[in-house]
Enzyme design. Structure first.
Site, PDB file in Angstrom:
ATOM      1  N   LYS A 114       0.812  -1.206   0.062  1.00 59.33           N
ATOM      2  CA  LYS A 114      -0.081   0.108   0.074  1.00 59.33           C
ATOM      3  C   LYS A 114       0.781   1.151  -0.058  1.00 59.33           C
ATOM      4  CE  LYS A 114      -1.939   1.587   4.085  1.00 59.33           C
ATOM      5  NZ  LYS A 114      -1.400   3.032   4.162  1.00 59.33           N
ATOM      6  N   ASN A 115       2.053   1.341   0.855  1.00 59.90           N
ATOM      7  CA  ASN A 115       2.844   2.386   0.918  1.00 59.90           C
ATOM      8  C   ASN A 115       3.557   2.883  -0.054  1.00 59.90           C
ATOM      9  OD1 ASN A 115       1.267   2.981   3.304  1.00 59.90           O
ATOM     10  ND2 ASN A 115       3.083   2.472   4.730  1.00 59.90           N
TER      11      ASN A 115
ATOM     12  N   ARG B 268      -4.372  10.321   4.260  1.00 58.66           N
ATOM     13  CA  ARG B 268      -3.355  11.163   4.679  1.00 58.66           C
ATOM     14  C   ARG B 268      -2.308  11.177   3.412  1.00 58.66           C
ATOM     15  NH1 ARG B 268      -0.243  13.687   8.558  1.00 58.66           N
ATOM     16  NH2 ARG B 268       2.138  13.532   7.855  1.00 58.66           N
TER      17      ARG B 268
ATOM     18  N   CYS C 229      -5.065   7.393   9.571  1.00 60.89           N
ATOM     19  CA  CYS C 229      -5.246   6.976  10.799  1.00 60.89           C
ATOM     20  C   CYS C 229      -5.314   7.776  12.089  1.00 60.89           C
ATOM     21  CB  CYS C 229      -4.170   5.936  11.011  1.00 60.89           C
ATOM     22  SG  CYS C 229      -4.663   4.230  10.466  1.00 60.89           S
TER      23      CYS C 229
ATOM     24  N   PRO D  40       1.744  15.989  12.127  1.00 57.11           N
ATOM     25  CA  PRO D  40       2.014  17.359  11.601  1.00 57.11           C
ATOM     26  C   PRO D  40       2.523  17.448  10.083  1.00 57.11           C
ATOM     27  CG  PRO D  40       3.639  16.901  13.180  1.00 57.11           C
ATOM     28  CD  PRO D  40       2.804  15.974  13.055  1.00 57.11           C
TER      29      PRO D  40
ATOM     30  N   ASP E 278       4.446   0.167  12.022  1.00 60.04           N
ATOM     31  CA  ASP E 278       3.246  -0.308  11.615  1.00 60.04           C
ATOM     32  C   ASP E 278       3.032  -1.714  11.943  1.00 60.04           C
ATOM     33  OD1 ASP E 278       2.421   2.086  10.320  1.00 60.04           O
ATOM     34  OD2 ASP E 278       2.843   1.384   8.195  1.00 60.04           O
TER      35      ASP E 278
ATOM     36  N   ILE F  45       7.456   6.641  17.120  1.00 64.30           N
ATOM     37  CA  ILE F  45       6.871   7.265  15.888  1.00 64.30           C
ATOM     38  C   ILE F  45       5.655   8.019  15.863  1.00 64.30           C
ATOM     39  CG2 ILE F  45       6.733   7.180  13.527  1.00 64.30           C
ATOM     40  CD1 ILE F  45       9.642   6.711  14.405  1.00 64.30           C
TER      41      ILE F  45
ATOM     42  N   ARG G 190      -8.618  -0.254   5.062  1.00 62.78           N
ATOM     43  CA  ARG G 190      -7.809   0.603   4.309  1.00 62.78           C
ATOM     44  C   ARG G 190      -6.453  -0.273   3.722  1.00 62.78           C
ATOM     45  NH1 ARG G 190      -5.947   4.617   7.931  1.00 62.78           N
ATOM     46  NH2 ARG G 190      -4.592   4.991   6.319  1.00 62.78           N
TER      47      ARG G 190
HETATM   48  C1  UD1 Z   1       4.098   6.738   6.332  1.00 66.39           C
HETATM   49  C2  UD1 Z   1       3.454   5.454   6.261  1.00 66.39           C
HETATM   50  C3  UD1 Z   1       2.590   4.936   7.686  1.00 66.39           C
HETATM   51  C4  UD1 Z   1       3.927   4.698   8.757  1.00 66.39           C
HETATM   52  C5  UD1 Z   1       4.886   5.912   8.559  1.00 66.39           C
HETATM   53  C6  UD1 Z   1       6.164   5.867   9.443  1.00 66.39           C
HETATM   54  C7  UD1 Z   1       2.367   5.760   3.907  1.00 66.39           C
HETATM   55  C8  UD1 Z   1       1.205   6.232   3.317  1.00 66.39           C
HETATM   56  N1  UD1 Z   1       2.218   5.705   5.435  1.00 66.39           N
HETATM   57  O1  UD1 Z   1       3.346   7.575   7.126  1.00 66.39           O
HETATM   58  O2  UD1 Z   1       2.193   3.816   7.174  1.00 66.39           O
HETATM   59  O3  UD1 Z   1       3.389   4.301   9.705  1.00 66.39           O
HETATM   60  O4  UD1 Z   1       5.399   6.223   7.356  1.00 66.39           O
HETATM   61  O5  UD1 Z   1       6.903   4.936   8.872  1.00 66.39           O
HETATM   62  O6  UD1 Z   1       3.718   5.529   3.468  1.00 66.39           O
HETATM   63  N2  UD1 Z   1       6.243  14.216  11.165  1.00 66.39           N
HETATM   64  C9  UD1 Z   1       6.322  15.511  11.415  1.00 66.39           C
HETATM   65  N3  UD1 Z   1       6.210  16.466  10.477  1.00 66.39           N
HETATM   66  C10 UD1 Z   1       6.005  16.255   9.266  1.00 66.39           C
HETATM   67  C11 UD1 Z   1       5.726  14.843   8.702  1.00 66.39           C
HETATM   68  C12 UD1 Z   1       5.745  13.841   9.808  1.00 66.39           C
HETATM   69  O7  UD1 Z   1       6.490  15.871  12.461  1.00 66.39           O
HETATM   70  O8  UD1 Z   1       5.875  17.309   8.407  1.00 66.39           O
HETATM   71  C13 UD1 Z   1       6.141  13.202  12.065  1.00 66.39           C
HETATM   72  C14 UD1 Z   1       4.961  12.343  12.383  1.00 66.39           C
HETATM   73  O9  UD1 Z   1       4.084  13.149  13.183  1.00 66.39           O
HETATM   74  C15 UD1 Z   1       5.499  11.020  12.848  1.00 66.39           C
HETATM   75  C16 UD1 Z   1       6.852  10.988  12.193  1.00 66.39           C
HETATM   76  O10 UD1 Z   1       7.273  12.226  11.498  1.00 66.39           O
HETATM   77  O11 UD1 Z   1       5.632  11.300  14.301  1.00 66.39           O
HETATM   78  C17 UD1 Z   1       6.821   9.976  11.095  1.00 66.39           C
HETATM   79  O12 UD1 Z   1       5.719  10.384  10.007  1.00 66.39           O
HETATM   80  P1  UD1 Z   1       6.054  10.079   8.575  1.00 66.39           P
HETATM   81  O13 UD1 Z   1       7.240   9.287   8.517  1.00 66.39           O
HETATM   82  O14 UD1 Z   1       5.729  11.308   7.631  1.00 66.39           O
HETATM   83  O15 UD1 Z   1       4.917   9.054   8.315  1.00 66.39           O
HETATM   84  P2  UD1 Z   1       3.833   9.164   7.395  1.00 66.39           P
HETATM   85  O16 UD1 Z   1       4.506   9.386   5.993  1.00 66.39           O
HETATM   86  O17 UD1 Z   1       2.753   9.731   7.395  1.00 66.39           O
END
Ligand code: UD1
Length: 417
Positions: A22-23, A92, A116, A122, A305, A327, A397
């Site tokens: 999916k990701n 997201r 989720c 953020p 995950d 995370i 999902r």
């Molecule tokens: C992706 C995956 C999700 C997985 C996650 C971490 C997809 C579609 N989803 O989510 O399944 O659980 O990686 O491996 O690929 N953060 C910030 N600021 C930002 C962006 C992120 O502070 O602008 C923080 C988030 O709150 C979180 C951490 O960074 O604590 C990791 O987030 P991120 O790696 O961005 O996860 P996603 O891309 O949302």
């Protein structure tokens, strides 16, 4: 709303072929916007994150269809540049459409993303990177408006290796003028897969999988037929289920290297996984041993995950185990549901201490998020008596008919309602 009804207590045995991740599929689908040519993505699972992303793409003018496991995309008329708020809230991943929309149409409007409910999530890292690439950003009533007429390559340093931000910035950079360097990039296999897809379209990208990704902007990309990497989280979920419920499960068509962190942990818990080419088998006929400490980290660390699924295994392991979730801060909402099933878990801030019991007991529980929902299904399959898991929509999902997959392995599980 439909529920899963599970009669627990049967070991799981058999083999399951794993579909595309999916990701990986979601950012690749977003990246198809970068070309006017047709693209095909193969081995795609039927999950609602993919169908919701297809709906968003259709809203932009894209012709996209999933026939069997082939997702075909024609973006010739995809000139739209705004994502409707209701759909953005459901997914997201809609947020990383910003990068390709800016590269293509120079404008984009996206609502604050959903997905989720597992923490604050953020988007500051995405926005800071785009700003440094010359994008003018304004926010009004929860919508982010971007003007990318001055989009250019830049030297970017990420404060945290965010998966979504790394992907967004890669996609913005491939058609931007000049060179972009992303330092402190996420190293997940899905990032390497996005790079491979972009390169297959004619982009100049290198370094994914390491700390620094380098992109040289080009003027045009062409179509591609591409098979994304297999879903390491679905594969991991099934292996953990075999460990928690007992049995003999093989996942095939996987990349075992992507599951190193999980295999390392399972190796220490008396159920030793065996790797054979693109297959992993886990045979478990005794109660698993406890884990001293499991800490989630960005890749190549242990994936957040798979944390909830491991918690279920720890619930029935011998001895006391500990989890530190680094995370997403609210992944522990599943604890309340597991407690209804007789689990003994205490949580303080980011740490959970789990005292193993011989067996969980069936109960009525509610899925609150995607991975937590899958973990509750594992708990139900291993528990004594009947369990119902409500709010299956969260699980849909990311898992293609989870009840059929577990039924194939001999689990007594059916969908009701
Ligand atoms: C992706 C995956 C999700 C997985 C996650 C971490 C997809 C579609 N989803 O989510 O399944 O659980 O990686 O491996 O690929 N953060 C910030 N600021 C930002 C962006 C992120 O502070 O602008 C923080 C988030 O709150 C979180 C951490 O960074 O604590 C990791 O987030 P991120 O790696 O961005 O996860 P996603 O891309 O949302």
């Amino acid at each position: 709303m439909s529920k899963l009804l599970i009669k627990g207590g049967r070991p799981l045995c058999g083999e399951v072929e794993i579909k595309a991740a999916k990701n990986a599929v979601l950012p690749i689908l977003a990246a198809t916007l970068l070309t006017e040519d047709r693209c095909e993505i193969l081995n795609v699972p039927r999950i609602t994150d993919v169908t919701n992303m297809m709906r968003i793409m259709r809203g932009l003018g894209s012709r996209v269809a999933l026939e069997g496991e082939v997702l075909s995309v024609d973006n010739r008329d995809a000139t739209g540049c705004s994502v409707p708020t209701d759909l953005a809230k459901e997914l997201r991943s809609s947020f990383f459409l910003l990068g390709p929309m800016l590269a293509k149409t120079k404008r984009a409007a996206v609502a604050y993303p959903g997905g989720c409910d597992i923490g604050v999530r953020p988007i500051d890292i995405h926005l800071k990177g785009l700003c440094e690439m010359g994008v003018a950003i304004e926010e009004s009533h929860g919508i982010i408006y971007c003007d990318g007429t001055r989009l250019h390559g830049a030297d970017l340093v990420l404060d945290f290796p965010s998966v979504g931000a790394t992907e967004n910035l890669m996609m913005a950079a491939v058609l931007a003028k000049g060179k972009t360097r992303i330092t402190g990039a996420a190293k997940e296999p899905e990032i390497v897969d996005l790079q491979d897809f972009l390169v297959s379209m004619g982009a100049k990208v290198a370094g994914a999988g390491g700390d620094r990704i380098e992109i040289e902007g080009v003027t045009k990309l062409h179509g591609s037929v591409y098979t994304p990497i297999p879903d390491r989280i679905v594969a991991g979920t099934l292996l953990i289920a075999a460990a928690a419920c007992g049995g003999d499960v093989t996942v095939s068509r996987v990349c075992p290297d992507h599951l190193d962190a999980l295999l390392f942990k399972l190796n220490k818990s008396s159920c030793v996984p065996r790797v054979n080419g693109d297959k992993i088998t886990l045979k478990c006929d005794s109660r698993p041993r406890h884990f001293d400490r499991l800490e989630t980290q960005p890749y190549p660390g242990f994936p957040t995950d798979l944390q909830s699924q491991m918690m279920v295994m720890m619930c029935v392991s011998e001895g006391t185990s500990m989890i530190v979730e680094n995370i997403f801060e609210t992944r522990y909402r599943i604890v309340r549901e597991l407690t209804k099933m007789g689990a003994r878990i205490t949580v303080r801030d980011r740490t959970a201490v789990i005292r193993g019991v011989r067996s969980l007991e069936g109960a009525s529980v509610v899925a609150g998020d995607l991975r937590g929902g899958a973990a509750l299904v594992i708990a139900g399959l291993g528990a004594e008596g009947y369990t119902t898991v409500d709010d299956v929509c969260h699980i849909e999902r990311g898992y293609d008919r989870i009840e059929s997959t577990f039924a194939l392995l001999g689990g007594e599980i059916e969908r009701i309602g």
